[in-house]
Enzyme design. Structure first.
Site, PDB file in Angstrom:
ATOM      1  N   HIS A 143       0.803  -1.215   0.000  1.00 21.14           N
ATOM      2  CA  HIS A 143       0.000   0.000   0.000  1.00 21.14           C
ATOM      3  C   HIS A 143       0.840   1.271   0.000  1.00 21.14           C
ATOM      4  O   HIS A 143       0.321   2.348  -0.311  1.00 21.14           O
ATOM      5  CB  HIS A 143      -0.948   0.016   1.212  1.00 21.14           C
ATOM      6  CG  HIS A 143      -2.118  -0.897   1.063  1.00 21.14           C
ATOM      7  ND1 HIS A 143      -2.042  -2.241   1.327  1.00 21.14           N
ATOM      8  CD2 HIS A 143      -3.394  -0.660   0.658  1.00 21.14           C
ATOM      9  CE1 HIS A 143      -3.235  -2.796   1.101  1.00 21.14           C
ATOM     10  NE2 HIS A 143      -4.061  -1.865   0.697  1.00 21.14           N
ATOM     11  N   GLY A 144       2.094   1.182   0.345  1.00 21.66           N
ATOM     12  CA  GLY A 144       2.934   2.378   0.326  1.00 21.66           C
ATOM     13  C   GLY A 144       4.278   2.133   0.972  1.00 21.66           C
ATOM     14  O   GLY A 144       4.418   1.244   1.823  1.00 21.66           O
TER      15      GLY A 144
END
Length: 517
Positions: A323-324
């Protein structure tokens, strides 16, 4: 370009649909879809369009090589698969994690030994890379045939409806539809309905509550107190669900307009009774990817308990960091991994003995705290925010209740809660059941049982339900009642579309939260 932009809504999508339907030949439609997808991507990422074309070429070549009669040997096929995956994941890793790795290693060593190129992240690279990876692995496993036409494989990888925010569509999901799909008026109308619903979730709900979430976070825990902190976290919980879920609905709706059936991505996760159930309902295509391509190959749960715990930790560490490139995303993933391990070992048995309302409250607490980890990167800000939630700075902190402004958003709570539940599709199912004089089915459990189900026709296909009513119980009175209700829902969808377009044109707050994906 994003779906909730005036350029897309008023120019790109209408012109694309006209071109798509004017051309009668399916091969030409596929080429039009490919060119439109490349234009869509180049509009926002003109420099990185070459990266996507390179990904298309490498994965097409890898798939063809894996299916070639000259590469029947196990060692050769493994080498081709490994080379293709190294290129796919290497590109993703370099552009997404190079800066994160360089920053942390340099901080650990106290010297700038690794350069940080500060590269902008190509939008959607995480989504189309996972699709490419699933394709070559499925060809290697002989679960699907290799696509010999490079333009068609490129269309699959670059397909603009699900390029930026999913759902993650496997090649096997649409393999037959590339050469043999049928666009019907009923399917097109169902797609429009779903697109309108998704756009409304994004523009009318997510964007509005995002203002409250952003204001509360930027003010700091000491300024907003317990009321502001809880209001901000609740707003962010709704924002991320309606933003992500809205984009998925729009993508699936556009797919239906073109004759594609994309897999469902969200199934009312906020009504779950446990973290385990939450992840069966949230981002279902991502969970399915990590299950089939990471968890099961590692051994899944058919191994020793220690190995199983390791497998879960790996999967959820990867889920978080996907997600990041930041520590809070990794911690968020491991947080859910630890919860799922605890639930599998002992917690689910304890939860099953509790009333349904208590289990739902447990799940709400679980995902709200999870979103807090996901939302705040700075440990100092996180600590202050948690302290504010539990009253360390009073009810309103250094602000007055009036100045805090959270009270202005309470009317929005009702549509947010209703849209987070299956109340509307369940009422529609009950209406049809009444008209047909049969027991109503649970539309949510039906969708949950079929993890690979397409987008719920129970939500958007009025024609199918009207046909069922006409076939099962040809009563004019009941049939007219159902038609009247469905007509009103169509009017509501069009109203939602108009309000959303007006909001977009007026330049209202319209954040894009997928830039890190």
């Amino acid at each position: 370009m994003i779906f909730s932009s005036a350029t897309f809504l008023l120019a790109f999508l209408p012109l694309f649909l006209i071109a798509y339907f004017v051309i009668p030949w399916r091969p030409a439609k596929n080429v039009v879809l490919l060119l439109a997808s490349l234009l869509f991507y180049a509009w926002g990422e003109p420099v990185y369009i070459w990266l996507m074309v390179f990904s298309m070429t490498i994965n097409w070549a890898g798939g063809v090589a894996l299916s070639s009669s000259r590469c029947e040997g196990a060692a050769t096929r493994k080498l081709i698969l490994a080379a293709t995956l190294v290129i796919d994941l290497g590109i993703l890793g370099f552009f997404k994690y190079e800066g994160f790795i360089a920053e942390n290693i340099n901080a650990l060593l106290g010297a700038n030994l690794i350069p940080d190129y500060e590269l902008p992240l190509p939008i959607g690279i995480s989504f189309y890379t996972l699709q490419a990876v699933s394709y070559v692995i499925d060809v290697y496993r002989k679960d699907t045939c290799a696509q010999k036409n490079p333009l068609y494989l490129g269309m699959y990888i670059a397909m603009f409806p699900q390029l930026v925010a999913g759902p993650i569509v496997r090649y096997s999901d649409i393999e037959d539809q590339i050469d043999d799909r049928h666009v019907t008026l009923a399917g097109f109308c169902a797609g429009i309905r779903l697109f309108c619903i998704g756009l409304g979730k994004k523009v009318l709900l997510a964007n509005t509550v995002a203002i409250l979430a952003t204001d509360m976070l930027s003010s700091g825990g000491a300024s907003i107190g317990a009321i502001g902190a809880w209001a901000g976290l609740a707003a962010y919980s709704f924002q991320i669900f309606f933003d992500f879920g809205g984009y998925s609905d729009m993508a699936i709706g556009m797919g239906k307009m073109m004759g594609f059936n994309y897999p469902r991505n969200f199934n009312y996760p906020y009504i779950s009774h446990s973290a385990t159930e939450f992840w069966r309902r949230w981002h279902m295509t991502l969970g399915g990817f990590f299950r089939d391509y990471v968890y099961i190959p590692l051994g899944g749960n058919r191994s020793s308990q220690g190995r199983w715990v390791f497998n879960i930790a790996v999967v959820w560490g990867l889920t978080g960091i996907w997600h990041g490139a930041a520590w809070n995303f990794l911690l968020w993933g491991l947080y859910y991994g630890a919860l799922l391990i605890c639930e599998k070992l002992f917690l689910l048995k304890a939860l099953d003995r509790l009333p349904s309302a208590i289990r739902r409250l447990w799940c709400i607490a679980v995902f709200m705290f999870g979103w807090l980890i996901f939302w705040i990167e700075d440990p100092a800000v996180f600590t202050e925010y948690v302290a504010a939630m539990f009253g360390a700075f009073g009810f309103t902190g250094s602000s007055s209740l009036w100045a805090l402004g959270a009270w202005e958003y309470w009317p929005l709570l009702i549509p947010c809660v209703l849209a987070s539940t299956p109340l509307v599709p369940q009422l529609r199912e009950c209406l049809v059941a009444w008209a047909c004089r049969r027991p109503a089915t649970n539309v949510v459990q039906t969708g949950l049982a079929a993890q690979k189900c397409k987008v719920s026709d129970l939500q958007c296909d009025n024609e199918a339900w009207l046909g069922e009513v006409a076939d099962a119980y040809p009563s004019k009175q009941r049939s007219l009642t159902v038609r009247a209700v469905f007509t009103l829902t169509d009017i509501a969808c069009l109203t939602m579309l108009c309000l959303s377009v007006i909001s977009v044109i007026s330049g209202s707050f319209n954040p894009f939260i997928y830039f890190r994906f």
